[in-house]
Write an enzyme that holds these catalytic residues in place. Structure first.
Site, mmCIF file in Angstrom:
data_model
loop_
_atom_site.group_PDB
_atom_site.id
_atom_site.type_symbol
_atom_site.label_atom_id
_atom_site.label_comp_id
_atom_site.label_asym_id
_atom_site.label_seq_id
_atom_site.Cartn_x
_atom_site.Cartn_y
_atom_site.Cartn_z
ATOM 1 N N ASP A 94 31.358 36.922 5.083
ATOM 2 C CA ASP A 94 30.657 36.470 4.576
ATOM 3 C C ASP A 94 31.115 35.002 4.058
ATOM 4 O OD1 ASP A 94 27.635 35.148 3.023
ATOM 5 O OD2 ASP A 94 28.837 36.141 0.895
ATOM 6 N N GLU A 139 28.315 39.330 9.591
ATOM 7 C CA GLU A 139 29.454 39.051 8.995
ATOM 8 C C GLU A 139 30.022 40.040 8.690
ATOM 9 O OE1 GLU A 139 26.222 36.535 6.186
ATOM 10 O OE2 GLU A 139 27.185 38.685 5.243
#
Length: 240
Positions: free
Chosen positions: A65, A136
């Site tokens: 992320d 992610e």
């Protein structure tokens, strides 16, 4: 516990988690331009908590992320002379769970996610939450194995379409509704969680939004935030 790996069942958890299926190895090699060097890392990135193992994708998702956010922020700064507010608006849209899930679908990632049988039967392989998180985690795994430049090149390749199409250039529906209310001398919108249904890995949230004296609208999403966004969009379509 029986588990599903790349669409097939296995009952020996230790054996199953010790190697990647050949089709997943080929997939990752084609996707990233190089065969994985650390099977344990990529297994972790593709493993959902429903597998009941000690290490699932969450730690790599946390890392990925941040890598994704940095890559997209750098890219936007490079491509645009827009002010900070506009850059932030686009960044938030480009790294959102919805966009990450869309990118996961575009590259066929769902077929390689390691889910427990019940989670897969419940539709977990198509959940925005799971797809976005695994997308992610894959970025995180690539960063750990090959460094920032490889992760950067990967993100720029996969996110080329939403970047080129202007994703996030329009104001977020919740911000647009907030401004509409202020511009029409109304109280701010109030969001209410109406219902939460389904298991954690495939939850559905229904949210209503009201502006006093104007009306209400409701919508359902795979997260409370997504439902609020859809409700704001529906309100603007109905009353804006």
């Amino acid at each position: 516990m029986d588990v599903v790996l790349g669409g097939s069942l296995g009952s020996d958890r230790g054996h199953v988690l010790s190697t990647l299926p050949p089709e997943t190895l080929d997939y990752l090699a084609n996707l990233t331009g190089k065969s994985p060097e650390r099977s344990d890392l990529w297994i972790e990135a593709l493993t959902h908590g429903s597998m009941g193992v000690a290490r699932d994708y969450q730690r790599l998702e946390f890392l990925g992320d941040r890598v994704l956010g940095l890559v997209i922020a750098e890219w936007l700064h490079e491509k645009s002379d827009a002010a900070e507010g506009k850059l932030s608006q686009r960044l938030n849209a480009l790294v959102s769970r919805e966009t990450c899930a869309d990118m996961a679908r575009a590259i066929g990632l769902s077929a390689h996610i390691r889910l427990g049988k019940q989670a897969r039967d419940d539709g977990g392989a198509q959940s925005d939450n799971i797809l976005g998180d695994v997308m992610e985690a894959v970025i995180g795994a690539l960063f750990v194995e090959r460094g920032f430049e490889a992760a950067r090149a990967f993100v720029r390749k996969i996110w080329e379409q939403p970047m080129a199409s202007g994703t996030g250039q329009r104001k977020h529906p919740k911000a647009a509704l907030q401004e509409w209310a202020a511009g029409n001398r109304r109280k701010p919108p109030v969001y209410t969680l109406v219902a939460r249904e389904g298991p954690d890995h495939a939850a559905k949230f229904t949210v209503s939004v009201e502006i006093k004296g104007v009306g209400t609208a409701s919508a359902t999403g795979t997260s409370k935030q997504d439902a609020e966004t859809s409700a704001a969009r529906a309100f603007m379509q109905a009353h804006g």
